[in-house]
Design a protein around this motif. Structure first.
Motif, PDB file in Angstrom:
ATOM      1  N   ILE A   1     -41.646 -16.002 -59.593  1.00  0.00           N
ATOM      2  CA  ILE A   1     -41.489 -17.456 -59.663  1.00  0.00           C
ATOM      3  C   ILE A   1     -42.070 -17.986 -60.967  1.00  0.00           C
ATOM      4  O   ILE A   1     -41.480 -18.848 -61.632  1.00  0.00           O
ATOM      5  N   GLU A   2     -43.242 -17.462 -61.336  1.00  0.00           N
ATOM      6  CA  GLU A   2     -43.863 -17.887 -62.602  1.00  0.00           C
ATOM      7  C   GLU A   2     -42.990 -17.503 -63.794  1.00  0.00           C
ATOM      8  O   GLU A   2     -42.789 -18.296 -64.718  1.00  0.00           O
TER       9      GLU A   2
ATOM     10  N   GLU B   1     -39.423 -26.532 -53.152  1.00  0.00           N
ATOM     11  CA  GLU B   1     -38.765 -27.375 -54.158  1.00  0.00           C
ATOM     12  C   GLU B   1     -38.743 -26.679 -55.516  1.00  0.00           C
ATOM     13  O   GLU B   1     -37.737 -26.711 -56.226  1.00  0.00           O
ATOM     14  N   GLU B   2     -39.856 -26.056 -55.864  1.00  0.00           N
ATOM     15  CA  GLU B   2     -39.945 -25.347 -57.142  1.00  0.00           C
ATOM     16  C   GLU B   2     -38.954 -24.193 -57.192  1.00  0.00           C
ATOM     17  O   GLU B   2     -38.211 -24.031 -58.180  1.00  0.00           O
TER      18      GLU B   2
ATOM     19  N   SER C   1     -39.891 -19.629 -64.302  1.00  0.00           N
ATOM     20  CA  SER C   1     -40.170 -20.984 -64.786  1.00  0.00           C
ATOM     21  C   SER C   1     -40.251 -21.046 -66.314  1.00  0.00           C
ATOM     22  O   SER C   1     -40.199 -22.130 -66.899  1.00  0.00           O
TER      23      SER C   1
ATOM     24  N   GLY D   1     -35.373 -25.401 -57.325  1.00  0.00           N
ATOM     25  CA  GLY D   1     -35.101 -25.984 -58.648  1.00  0.00           C
ATOM     26  C   GLY D   1     -34.810 -24.910 -59.682  1.00  0.00           C
ATOM     27  O   GLY D   1     -33.892 -25.046 -60.503  1.00  0.00           O
ATOM     28  N   LEU D   2     -35.570 -23.826 -59.642  1.00  0.00           N
ATOM     29  CA  LEU D   2     -35.347 -22.716 -60.575  1.00  0.00           C
ATOM     30  C   LEU D   2     -34.015 -22.025 -60.311  1.00  0.00           C
ATOM     31  O   LEU D   2     -33.279 -21.675 -61.251  1.00  0.00           O
TER      32      LEU D   2
ATOM     33  N   ARG E   1     -43.741 -23.916 -51.897  1.00  0.00           N
ATOM     34  CA  ARG E   1     -43.122 -23.872 -53.227  1.00  0.00           C
ATOM     35  C   ARG E   1     -41.590 -23.987 -53.140  1.00  0.00           C
ATOM     36  O   ARG E   1     -40.891 -23.619 -54.085  1.00  0.00           O
TER      37      ARG E   1
END
Length: 422
Positions: free
Chosen positions: A35-36, A71-72, A39, A75-76, A69
Motif C-alpha cells: 500500500i505504501e 478509502e486509501e 502510493s 483510491g490507489l 485503510r
C-alpha cells in the motif's frame, strides 16, 4: 580449485544482498508495504505490486488489516484502473477492487454503499470507453460482484438495467467497433453472466415482489431466447443458465401460491407467452449432435441444458457439491451456483479459505462449517441455515422442500407398513 572458489564468492555476495534487503516478516507486513509503495506516484513496478496485492487479498482473510485503510486502498486502485498505462495493470486493479470488497465484512451497510458509489463510475466508464476487451471483461466481473455484495436495492436495479442495455443493443454505445468477433463473443458472454448475478441479487435476496420479478422476466426473456441461437457456445450456455435462474425463481412463488390455494377458487397463473417455443429450443440444445460443433463443446452444452430444461419444465433445481474441511457442501439452485462460480473465478485458490473464514461468504451462501451440507432443505431441521438472513424467496423454497420431504417420509412409512403386512 576454481570449482570450489566460485560458489564461495557467489554465496558471499548473495549473503550481503539478503542482509541489506528490508525484511518482511509476514503477509500483513507485505500488505502494508505494498500500500505504501503504490502510493508513490513514480513507482515503476506497479504491476508487480498489484499482482502481490491480488494474491494476498485472495488467499488471506484481510478484513481487520484493511478496514481502516479502505478509502486509501480503493483510491490507489482507482488510479491504476484509470491510468491507461497498461491493460494488465488495469485488469489487476479491477480484480483487486473486487477482492477488497470481498474482504469487507466488518463495515456498516452505509459505509459499504458509500465506498461502492465512489468506485462505480470508474468501472462503468472503463466498461463503456476502454478499447481493450480484457479491461471491459474484468470490470464487468468486478461490477457484478461488488454490486451484489455492497449496493443498495436501487443501485442493483440500475446496474442490472445498464447490463441489459449492453446486451440488448449489441453494445452499440460501448466502443466495440474495433473488437474481433471472438472478443465480442467473450464480452457478451461475460455481460450475460453479470446480468444473471444481478438478477439473483434483486430477486433472490431480501423482500421480493413477484409482479416486478415477472415483469423483468417477460422483458428480458425474448432477448435471451435469441441468445440461445448464438453461434458461440459460451453465449448459449450463459443465456441458458439465466433462463434456468429466472424460471427457478419464479416457480418458487408459483408453487407456493398453488399450495396456498388448495380448497380455494383457483387464480390464473402467469405464463410466459412463448413457453412452448422456449422449451423446444432448450430440448434441442440438450440433445444437440451437430458435427459443426466440437465434441467437447457438445458434451458440455448437453450436460448444462439438461439441467436448464429440468428447471424450466419440471422445477428441478441443479446441485453442485464442494468438499471442504472434510465435509461436503451442497449448493442447490442456479442462484447459488452462478454466484459460486463467480466467487470461485475471482478468488482462485483462495476460494476455500474464504469459505472457511469470511463471514460475508457465510452470509451469502448461508452455511456453517462443520455441518454436513449447505442449505439442505431435505433436512427437516434445516441445520446450518440462518433464517434471519433469508429472503421471502428462500423461505418459500425451504417450506416447499420441507413439504416434499415430509410427503416422501410419509409415503415411505406407508410402504414400510404395507410390506411388513405380507
Amino acid at each position: 580449485m576454481y570449482g570450489n572458489f566460485i560458489p564461495k564468492k557467489v554465496a558471499k555476495v548473495s549473503s550481503k544482498v539478503e542482509k541489506e534487503a528490508p525484511e518482511i516478516v509476514n503477509w500483513v507486513d507485505k500488505l502494508n508495504q505494498i500500500i505504501e509503495d503504490l502510493s508513490e506516484s513514480k513507482t515503476s513496478n506497479r504491476e508487480e505490486l498489484l499482482e502481490t496485492l491480488v494474491d494476498i487479498l485472495a488467499n488471506h482473510h484481510a478484513s481487520s488489516q484493511i478496514e481502516d485503510r479502505l478509502e486509501e486502498i480503493l483510491g490507489l486502485l482507482k488510479r491504476s484502473l484509470l491510468k491507461n498505462s497498461s491493460t494488465h495493470e488495469a485488469c489487476l486493479a479491477s480484480k483487486a477492487i473486487a477482492l477488497t470488497f470481498i474482504n469487507m465484512e466488518d463495515i456498516s451497510e452505509s459505509e459499504g454503499d458509500d465506498l461502492y458509489r465512489r468506485i462505480l463510475p470508474s468501472l462503468r466508464n472503463r466498461i463503456k470507453d476502454s478499447e481493450q476487451v480484457d479491461i471491459k471483461i474484468s470490470c464487468l466481473q468486478t461490477l457484478s460482484l461488488i454490486t451484489y455484495t455492497a449496493a443498495s436495492d436501487i443501485d442493483k436495479q440500475l446496474v442490472r438495467d445498464y447490463l441489459f442495455d449492453l446486451i440488448e443493443t449489441d453494445a452499440a454505445d460501448f466502443n466495440v467497433e474495433n473488437l474481433s468477433t471472438t472478443d465480442l463473443d467473450n464480452l457478451f458472454s461475460e455481460a450475460i453472466q453479470a446480468y444473471g448475478i444481478l438478477f439473483a441479487a434483486s430477486f433472490t435476496t431480501g423482500l421480493v415482489d413477484f409482479d416486478i420479478l415477472w415483469e423483468e422476466l417477460e422483458k428480458v426473456m425474448p432477448v435471451h431466447e435469441m441468445l440461445l441461437e448464438s453461434s458461440d457456445k459460451d453465449i448459449r450456455i450463459s443465456a441458458g443458465e439465466n433462463v434456468g435462474l429466472m424460471f427457478e425463481t419464479a416457480n418458487i412463488f408459483l408453487s407456493s401460491e398453488s399450495d396456498e390455494e388448495d380448497g380455494e377458487e383457483e387464480t390464473v397463473k402467469p405464463e410466459y407467452d412463448n413457453m412452448g417455443g422456449l422449451i423446444y429450443t432448450l430440448k434441442e440444445l440438450s440433445i444437440d449432435s451437430s458435427r459443426r460443433r466440437a465434441k467437447s463443446d457438445r458434451a458440455e452444452q448437453k450436460s448444462v441444458f439438461r439441467d436448464i430444461l429440468k428447471s424450466v419444465e419440471e422445477n428441478v433445481k441443479p446441485t453442485e457439491e464442494l468438499k471442504i474441511g472434510g465435509k461436503v457442501l451442497t449448493f442447490r439452485g442456479w442462484a447459488k451456483i452462478l454466484l459460486l462460480n463467480a466467487f470461485r473465478h475471482i478468488l482462485g485458490q483462495g476460494f476455500q479459505h474464504h469459505l472457511k473464514t469470511n463471514d460475508m461468504m457465510k452470509g451469502i451462501f448461508r452455511y456453517s462449517i462443520g455441518r454436513q451440507q449447505l442449505e439442505d432443505p431435505d433436512d427437516s431441521g434445516n441445520e446450518g441455515f440462518d433464517e434471519s438472513i433469508s429472503s421471502n424467496v428462500d423461505r418459500k423454497y425451504i417450506n416447499e422442500e420441507n413439504k416434499k420431504s415430509r410427503t416422501k417420509q410419509l409415503r415411505n412409512a406407508r410402504l414400510g407398513k404395507e410390506n411388513s403386512s405380507y
